[in-house]
Design a protein around this motif. Sequence first.
Motif, mmCIF file in Angstrom:
data_model
loop_
_atom_site.group_PDB
_atom_site.id
_atom_site.type_symbol
_atom_site.label_atom_id
_atom_site.label_comp_id
_atom_site.label_asym_id
_atom_site.label_seq_id
_atom_site.Cartn_x
_atom_site.Cartn_y
_atom_site.Cartn_z
ATOM 1 N N PRO A 781 -6.513 -2.146 -0.051
ATOM 2 C CA PRO A 781 -7.909 -2.075 0.388
ATOM 3 C C PRO A 781 -8.107 -1.120 1.553
ATOM 4 O O PRO A 781 -7.268 -1.050 2.454
ATOM 5 C CB PRO A 781 -8.237 -3.502 0.810
ATOM 6 N N THR A 783 -10.769 -1.032 3.702
ATOM 7 C CA THR A 783 -11.160 -1.754 4.912
ATOM 8 C C THR A 783 -10.715 -3.199 4.776
ATOM 9 O O THR A 783 -10.844 -3.793 3.719
ATOM 10 C CB THR A 783 -12.679 -1.728 5.142
ATOM 11 N N MET A 784 -10.183 -3.721 5.855
ATOM 12 C CA MET A 784 -9.703 -5.099 5.813
ATOM 13 C C MET A 784 -9.665 -5.632 7.241
ATOM 14 O O MET A 784 -9.247 -4.940 8.146
ATOM 15 C CB MET A 784 -8.280 -5.121 5.229
ATOM 16 N N ASP B 141 -16.865 -3.550 2.767
ATOM 17 C CA ASP B 141 -16.104 -4.553 2.028
ATOM 18 C C ASP B 141 -17.056 -5.418 1.197
ATOM 19 O O ASP B 141 -18.266 -5.247 1.230
ATOM 20 C CB ASP B 141 -15.242 -5.410 2.970
#
Lengths: 969, 304
Positions: A781, A783-784, B141
Amino acid sequence: MKHFSIKKNLALVMAVAIFVSTVLSLQFATSAETLSQMFKPDEDPVEFSYEKKDSYKDVLKQFSENGYKSAKTDKITIPASQFFIDGKYELLDEYKGEKSVFYWDENTENIVINLTVPSDGLYTFGFTYNSGTKESAPIVRSLTVDGLVSYEDCYTLGFNRKWICDGKVIKNTAGDEVKPKSEQSDDWQTSEFEDYTGENFKPYQLYLTTGNHSFDFKFVSMNVYISSFFLSSFDEPMPYKEILKVYKQKGYKSSNEKIMFEAEKELKYSSSSTMRVGSNGDPSCTPISRGYTVMNVVGSDSNTAGVSSEYHFTVKKSGLYKLVTRTLNNTRDGLPSFRKIEIDGKIPFAEVAEYKFLDTDKWDMVTIGESKDKPYLFYLENGEHTLTFTSLQSDFSVINDILEESSTKLSNLILQINMIVGDDPDYNYDYHLDTQIPELIPTMDLLIDNMEKAKKIILQISEKDTAKYNELENFISQIEKMKSNVFKIPRKMKDFETLLSQYGTWISQFALSPLVFDNFVFAPEKSIVENKKTTFFGSLYSTCVSFIVSFSKDYSGVAATAGDVKIKDTIDVWVSRGTVWGNMTKNLIDASFTPSTGIAAKINIVPAGQLNAGAVNTLMLAIASGRAPDVCLGVSTASVGEFAIRNAIKDVSKMSGYKELSKNFLPTMLVPNSYKEKVYGIPETMNFKCIVYRKDILSDIGASIPKTWDDVRNELFPILKQNNMEMYIPVNVGSDLYATFLYQNDGSFYTDDLERCTFNTELSYKVFSEAVDFVKVYSVPITMNFYNRFRTGDAPIGIADMTSYMQIMCAAPEIRGKWGIAPIPGTVSKNGIVNRSYASGSETSVVLINNKGKKDKSDLGWEFIKWWMSYETQVDYGYSIEAEQGTAARWNSANKDAFYAMAWDRDDLAIIKECQKQIDARPVVFGGYYLDRYINNAYNAVAISGKNMREQIEDAAQTIDAELERRRR
Amino acid sequence: MEKIRNIFKPKPIYGYHNTKIGYLCLAPFLILFFTFTILPVVISIFLSFTEYDMFNLPKFVGFDNYKFLFLEDDIFLIALKNTMVFAVISGPTTYILSFVMAWLICRFNKVKNFFSLAFYAPSICSGIALSTIWLYFFSSDAYGFINQVLLNIGIISSPILWVTDTKYIFGVVIFISIWMGMGTSFLTFIAGFQGLSEEISEAAKLDGIRYASQELIYIILPQMKPQLLFGAITSITAAFGVFDIAVSVGGLPSIDYSAHTMICHIYDYAFIRFEMGYASAVAVILFAISLSAGKIVRKALASD
């Protein structure tokens, strides 16, 4: 013509490179298996173990179930000379007045104490010790009794430090009172081990049977001087009713004297450096502050439980007194705070062992007693006395237990659901979660049930409607809704995660115990102690005065606190950090630099980040207008090169003593500070990167810690994917990831003459695609929120820098002991060695300004830099910052010995040292910022927008080279 | 008597005596305007012909900066394109939207004040603060508000990288700017609507105007020319000056220069590369563009 030939050569080189690499890769492909075995690194795999023990609470329950009572015994003392000590050690003949003292540092692994217990029962235990005065980190040892760990807390037994608060305040030249520097007492202390989180007013107890026992203490962290060990027993305090009878028997009478003292004047010792005098702007506080900071209270809103503060006072007339105190407790929306009240080191009666201070909107006079009209009476002989308040969690610890249980259950549940639905669930598909996960409904019931319980306790102890009560109610209704519609759970995962992080927030909030004291009054039973109220006009007047004062007061400069030193000259120093950091720097200057050199320094605080490359650079503007300082601290290393190229800062490599100073730093730290063999900045901070991993989860799913990127791709990723988990790799900054692979393959960013970039070479192409594949092939991912997902466990492993490391260390209490760190994965080089190099994160430097407009003071400035980056100053500074701001604010000095001298976990430090050695840096080149920019652009174009890699790389390389050439002109 | 008569005698308007006082009253503004607006423009025109890095003295280089600007600097073209696209989309949209909103809201007297505040509030807040709020909506996200809603409805199956994917960044910037920029023009228009003459409307009704749209076109618009002009000029200048929203959404430089505006370009050269001379040259071009855009708008509106 020339151009043509370069192209031709390039083409030739590329052709050869392609040929060689094809042959090589063919070879690799044919014998990949044997090769990977051959190149298997020969170091031991990183091992970890994890074992859970009973909590102390459970053990206490067992004690009361079994009917164990406190042992009736005198104190049993074993002097240090009778310890069995493992390994090298020395017994000091004498230390600060005690004979034969054992100095326990990290060279001694453990000590064994054998003793005979006279009767069955519960015992308390502890040492007579001296904590030393320099370090501030917790001194921790672990204990096994007869080879067994009695309960979880025995892993982390802490020795309290004793901080001196002598009531002296210093006034600076701006007229503000300054908090005195936190100093430790070097008195010998005898105290039982107790819970440092203040769950309970009793010290730790152990059940021991009659006969011989052996206590085995193991080193965990920090040094301590020990003179003896003791076993004792805890005397339960009597109830107040009994005490009243005693008073009657002895014929004690109420006194007619009133004793009043200011908290901030009489505070003598505290067990935490953060528990100190403070200032409150409320005009009803004494002494009153008008526009200037005045130290007039003790305590703050961020006081944690488990901290004690000791006040000294004198009684002139023996008799019975009631205790009234002026306090403020208004920051937790109606929640009370608990305090253990001791007089002369003893709890006078059971009612004040966990005394509840209710929430107050404003400053209030609190009478210690059942109610305002029914005060408890304390008998005080004439003479000196001490009054000790220890903050406790008390009933909140019960709530926290409930919440912690829920938190663990919930994070397991989230994991289980994630394993089924994955991180990209199909919301229109019915996963039948309730049948797939049998515990789903029971767990949700338990969550609701637990929150109901917590709600009840909160209502009961706070005696009114509180915000927390309503928050809990909200979450209960949310979970109930989810329970009734299981189909929708996959799209409500966010609610679960919010609740989980909410648990963490609640737990840390309930562990706080804020209470601010203004003054104390011991008064006759019937007397009335008036509260000084804040009137509207009083506040108005006070605000007006502050407002008027604000016109003449200099807030950005840091006023001096130095005494009488003959000052030869003054230099201007800018600090690009927060006010606390600036003040601390100034204090150190006044205490040590100015007295020893006669050079005074004027400190100016520039908002942090303003000296970074890319921001409107205050320093640059100051230099342009001839008003720059002589020395600047906290300059981002990235902008050092920019300044150097433009001749705005001085080359320090020719300065006297540079050679000695430079030995303090890792050589790579100097690379980004140098330009054309001259050094323009001294590194001030350094960073590191490492792997952080969850021991519990990795051992559950049977994963091991990867040593190479091949391990990551071939072993770790499959296991993680099977369990619907992720590894955190910072793939959002392409250039960093690219740099890691480039360095690990012995590549560099520029050609040897630093005139061109190497972005379009075959090696670059290879490592670039390696970096891009993490997004394109392995869908890591982009962004996390790693910190949160590390806590929930669905990203049980990831790459962290110092900030994340400290954050997990300090702000994730529920996984303490369940995680560890390891060096970042490497690439196996041709000779079989794992190369783990990487590019480090942002650092700062100290620079000497080339100030054209003013008198040249670079010699003095250099003296300052040498002093500032010396081991002693940096260690002193690091400890002061940590004492003031807490562990999370650990100072990462670039002076490597000073960095190591901070209170690191011993095992972690060894790994961190190793990680820091792997940092690689790239040289400063005029126009170098273009490199990052275009590599990132190419990375994003390929990884996210899916453009052609070769095209992007060629374009980027061309643009970078053009810019480099333009810059050289 | 003569004296009293003198007092009441109207003074000549264009006399020397009065201009002096007039200029004196104007002086504070003029001095500030000169030092902080005229002077910088002149200086930056001068600097645009030099090479200047702020540490060393400016070096005269003639038209080199402009040559590079027009012939070699590809990124300038991107910035120019972005700024133009931005101005063309956001300027008129803001303008028309705020006019329509003002017109609609003026017809509901009770809620007028509330809506005026609601529309105006964003434009007095700092762009960076507001972008932070919007970044929650556009978070990349699955839990960003917009992504969450779209996922829930089932329109998309994986989160859209609003502020990372070059396809979307600029759109997001435009969206936030429109929302923020509406305030000032909106307030002007509201004021304009309030100043409309009742008599003319009534007369028009008697003369046979029936629909609100007719009233708008033939009666209201002509009366509101000054407000319209003011609104247009502010919208256009705001469109050319877009910067902090672009930076806080896209970063500086934004990925692949997708949200790179002229001001971003100036900032990039001035404060990251320390090329004040070149940055000034870009600034001069921007100045010329927005000046002529203002002129065109003025012409267009005044010719009616």
